[in-house]
Scaffold this motif. Structure first.
Motif, PDB file in Angstrom:
ATOM      1  N   THR A  30       0.820  -1.176  -0.056  1.00  0.00           N
ATOM      2  CA  THR A  30      -0.149  -0.049   0.017  1.00  0.00           C
ATOM      3  C   THR A  30       0.921   1.203  -0.058  1.00  0.00           C
ATOM      4  OG1 THR A  30       0.064  -0.063   2.539  1.00  0.00           O
ATOM      5  CG2 THR A  30      -1.805  -1.014   1.353  1.00  0.00           C
ATOM      6  N   LYS A  31       0.473   2.170  -0.693  1.00  0.00           N
ATOM      7  CA  LYS A  31       1.112   3.493  -0.603  1.00  0.00           C
ATOM      8  C   LYS A  31       0.584   4.401   0.412  1.00  0.00           C
ATOM      9  CE  LYS A  31       3.178   2.728  -4.729  1.00  0.00           C
ATOM     10  NZ  LYS A  31       3.352   1.405  -4.846  1.00  0.00           N
ATOM     11  N   PRO A  32       1.603   4.990   0.989  1.00  0.00           N
ATOM     12  CA  PRO A  32       1.000   5.884   2.334  1.00  0.00           C
ATOM     13  C   PRO A  32      -0.053   7.082   1.653  1.00  0.00           C
ATOM     14  CG  PRO A  32       3.455   5.522   2.412  1.00  0.00           C
ATOM     15  CD  PRO A  32       2.788   4.926   0.936  1.00  0.00           C
ATOM     16  N   GLY A  33      -1.064   7.087   2.420  1.00  0.00           N
ATOM     17  CA  GLY A  33      -2.263   7.925   1.820  1.00  0.00           C
ATOM     18  C   GLY A  33      -2.974   7.608   0.804  1.00  0.00           C
ATOM     19  N   SER A  34      -2.913   6.266   0.393  1.00  0.00           N
ATOM     20  CA  SER A  34      -3.834   5.786  -0.761  1.00  0.00           C
ATOM     21  C   SER A  34      -5.129   5.244  -0.087  1.00  0.00           C
ATOM     22  CB  SER A  34      -2.963   4.704  -1.385  1.00  0.00           C
ATOM     23  OG  SER A  34      -3.022   3.588  -0.714  1.00  0.00           O
ATOM     24  N   CYS A  40      -6.794  -0.646   4.749  1.00  0.00           N
ATOM     25  CA  CYS A  40      -6.060  -1.223   5.734  1.00  0.00           C
ATOM     26  C   CYS A  40      -6.102  -0.754   7.272  1.00  0.00           C
ATOM     27  CB  CYS A  40      -4.769  -1.492   5.501  1.00  0.00           C
ATOM     28  SG  CYS A  40      -4.479  -2.543   3.785  1.00  0.00           S
ATOM     29  N   LYS A  41      -6.027   0.409   7.449  1.00  0.00           N
ATOM     30  CA  LYS A  41      -6.034   1.154   8.432  1.00  0.00           C
ATOM     31  C   LYS A  41      -7.361   0.943   9.270  1.00  0.00           C
ATOM     32  CE  LYS A  41      -2.507   4.695   7.612  1.00  0.00           C
ATOM     33  NZ  LYS A  41      -2.361   5.825   7.845  1.00  0.00           N
ATOM     34  N   ALA A  42      -8.753   1.031   8.546  1.00  0.00           N
ATOM     35  CA  ALA A  42      -9.852   1.039   9.011  1.00  0.00           C
ATOM     36  C   ALA A  42     -10.219  -0.530   9.575  1.00  0.00           C
ATOM     37  CB  ALA A  42     -10.896   1.215   7.928  1.00  0.00           C
ATOM     38  N   ILE A  43      -9.578  -1.477   8.982  1.00  0.00           N
ATOM     39  CA  ILE A  43      -9.690  -3.003   9.701  1.00  0.00           C
ATOM     40  C   ILE A  43      -8.819  -2.885  11.050  1.00  0.00           C
ATOM     41  CG2 ILE A  43      -8.959  -5.205   9.116  1.00  0.00           C
ATOM     42  CD1 ILE A  43      -9.612  -4.799   6.451  1.00  0.00           C
ATOM     43  N   ALA A  54       1.754  -3.045  15.868  1.00  0.00           N
ATOM     44  CA  ALA A  54       2.554  -1.803  15.570  1.00  0.00           C
ATOM     45  C   ALA A  54       3.962  -1.813  16.242  1.00  0.00           C
ATOM     46  CB  ALA A  54       1.610  -0.762  16.311  1.00  0.00           C
ATOM     47  N   ILE A  55       3.976  -2.656  17.421  1.00  0.00           N
ATOM     48  CA  ILE A  55       5.233  -2.600  18.062  1.00  0.00           C
ATOM     49  C   ILE A  55       6.060  -3.712  17.339  1.00  0.00           C
ATOM     50  CG2 ILE A  55       6.511  -3.728  20.170  1.00  0.00           C
ATOM     51  CD1 ILE A  55       3.951  -2.514  21.818  1.00  0.00           C
ATOM     52  N   THR A  56       5.599  -4.927  16.770  1.00  0.00           N
ATOM     53  CA  THR A  56       6.439  -5.532  16.026  1.00  0.00           C
ATOM     54  C   THR A  56       7.009  -4.716  14.819  1.00  0.00           C
ATOM     55  OG1 THR A  56       5.122  -7.481  16.414  1.00  0.00           O
ATOM     56  CG2 THR A  56       6.537  -7.696  14.602  1.00  0.00           C
ATOM     57  N   ALA A  57       6.225  -3.936  13.961  1.00  0.00           N
ATOM     58  CA  ALA A  57       6.512  -3.298  12.962  1.00  0.00           C
ATOM     59  C   ALA A  57       7.827  -2.474  13.353  1.00  0.00           C
ATOM     60  CB  ALA A  57       5.361  -2.645  12.079  1.00  0.00           C
ATOM     61  N   LEU A  58       7.671  -1.619  14.271  1.00  0.00           N
ATOM     62  CA  LEU A  58       8.538  -0.744  14.760  1.00  0.00           C
ATOM     63  C   LEU A  58       9.917  -1.200  15.398  1.00  0.00           C
ATOM     64  CD1 LEU A  58       5.954   1.561  16.602  1.00  0.00           C
ATOM     65  CD2 LEU A  58       7.357   2.278  14.467  1.00  0.00           C
ATOM     66  N   THR A  59       9.694  -2.499  15.958  1.00  0.00           N
ATOM     67  CA  THR A  59      10.942  -2.797  16.431  1.00  0.00           C
ATOM     68  C   THR A  59      11.698  -4.038  15.480  1.00  0.00           C
ATOM     69  OG1 THR A  59       9.693  -4.696  17.501  1.00  0.00           O
ATOM     70  CG2 THR A  59      10.243  -2.877  19.066  1.00  0.00           C
ATOM     71  N   THR A  60      11.187  -4.077  14.467  1.00  0.00           N
ATOM     72  CA  THR A  60      11.630  -4.997  13.431  1.00  0.00           C
ATOM     73  C   THR A  60      12.161  -4.278  11.966  1.00  0.00           C
ATOM     74  OG1 THR A  60       9.741  -5.890  12.483  1.00  0.00           O
ATOM     75  CG2 THR A  60      10.761  -7.182  14.018  1.00  0.00           C
ATOM     76  N   MET A  70      -0.537   1.569  11.035  1.00  0.00           N
ATOM     77  CA  MET A  70       0.208   2.635  10.551  1.00  0.00           C
ATOM     78  C   MET A  70       0.779   2.185   9.260  1.00  0.00           C
ATOM     79  SD  MET A  70       2.170   3.776  13.828  1.00  0.00           S
ATOM     80  CE  MET A  70       2.884   2.160  14.277  1.00  0.00           C
ATOM     81  N   ASP A  71       0.864   3.027   8.311  1.00  0.00           N
ATOM     82  CA  ASP A  71       1.519   2.895   7.006  1.00  0.00           C
ATOM     83  C   ASP A  71       2.843   3.336   7.192  1.00  0.00           C
ATOM     84  OD1 ASP A  71       1.548   5.599   6.563  1.00  0.00           O
ATOM     85  OD2 ASP A  71      -0.214   5.466   5.333  1.00  0.00           O
ATOM     86  N   GLN A  72       3.788   3.310   6.028  1.00  0.00           N
ATOM     87  CA  GLN A  72       5.053   3.508   6.116  1.00  0.00           C
ATOM     88  C   GLN A  72       5.413   5.115   6.742  1.00  0.00           C
ATOM     89  OE1 GLN A  72       7.212   2.937   2.300  1.00  0.00           O
ATOM     90  NE2 GLN A  72       9.116   3.692   2.958  1.00  0.00           N
ATOM     91  N   ALA A  73       4.633   5.918   6.061  1.00  0.00           N
ATOM     92  CA  ALA A  73       4.779   7.305   6.527  1.00  0.00           C
ATOM     93  C   ALA A  73       4.550   7.524   7.884  1.00  0.00           C
ATOM     94  CB  ALA A  73       4.079   8.120   5.630  1.00  0.00           C
ATOM     95  N   ASP A  74       3.591   6.873   8.429  1.00  0.00           N
ATOM     96  CA  ASP A  74       3.222   7.112   9.815  1.00  0.00           C
ATOM     97  C   ASP A  74       4.241   6.515  10.733  1.00  0.00           C
ATOM     98  OD1 ASP A  74       0.526   7.858   9.244  1.00  0.00           O
ATOM     99  OD2 ASP A  74      -0.173   6.074   9.246  1.00  0.00           O
ATOM    100  N   ARG A  75       4.962   5.283  10.436  1.00  0.00           N
ATOM    101  CA  ARG A  75       6.194   4.872  11.102  1.00  0.00           C
ATOM    102  C   ARG A  75       7.286   5.621  11.096  1.00  0.00           C
ATOM    103  NH1 ARG A  75       3.780   0.214   8.702  1.00  0.00           N
ATOM    104  NH2 ARG A  75       5.460   0.117   7.330  1.00  0.00           N
ATOM    105  N   GLU A  76       7.525   6.001   9.920  1.00  0.00           N
ATOM    106  CA  GLU A  76       8.547   6.845   9.733  1.00  0.00           C
ATOM    107  C   GLU A  76       8.665   8.249  10.821  1.00  0.00           C
ATOM    108  OE1 GLU A  76      11.579   6.538   8.529  1.00  0.00           O
ATOM    109  OE2 GLU A  76      11.029   4.550   8.174  1.00  0.00           O
TER     110      GLU A  76
END
Length: 87
Positions: A30-34, A40-43, A54-60, A70-76
């Motif tokens: 998914t492209k951020p903001g698409s 996906c975020k709604a689910i 979210a923690i898994t995504a941030l720590t890995t 969170m999409d890529q832009a949110d995590r960054e």
């Protein structure tokens, strides 16, 4: 035996809302903001394991797709904020 354990998904995955989501939704590309990212975020909003995801995504350092709402832009943005707070 260790190799087989590493190949299995973490236990929290079995409780994830996305596990039974529409197969048309592409979580990893998914492209951020698409619209796909918004879908996906709604689910994720109602997911019982959203925080763990979210923690898994941030720590890995996951750099693609939607994880824990969170999409890529949110995590960054969050990683950038962490760096500023630590400084």
């Amino acid at each position: 035996m260790t190799t087989l354990m590493a190949l299995r998904a973490p236990r929290w995955h079995v409780h994830a809302a996305c596990r039974n989501a529409d197969q048309e939704v592409d979580w990893t590309d998914t492209k951020p903001g698409s619209k796909a990212a918004a879908d996906c975020k709604a689910i994720c909003r109602l997911c019982p394991v959203r925080l763990t995801c979210a923690i898994t995504a941030l720590t890995t350092s996951k750099s693609y797709g939607v994880w824990g709402g969170m999409d890529q832009a949110d995590r960054e943005a969050l990683r950038h904020a962490e760096v500023q707070v630590a400084a």
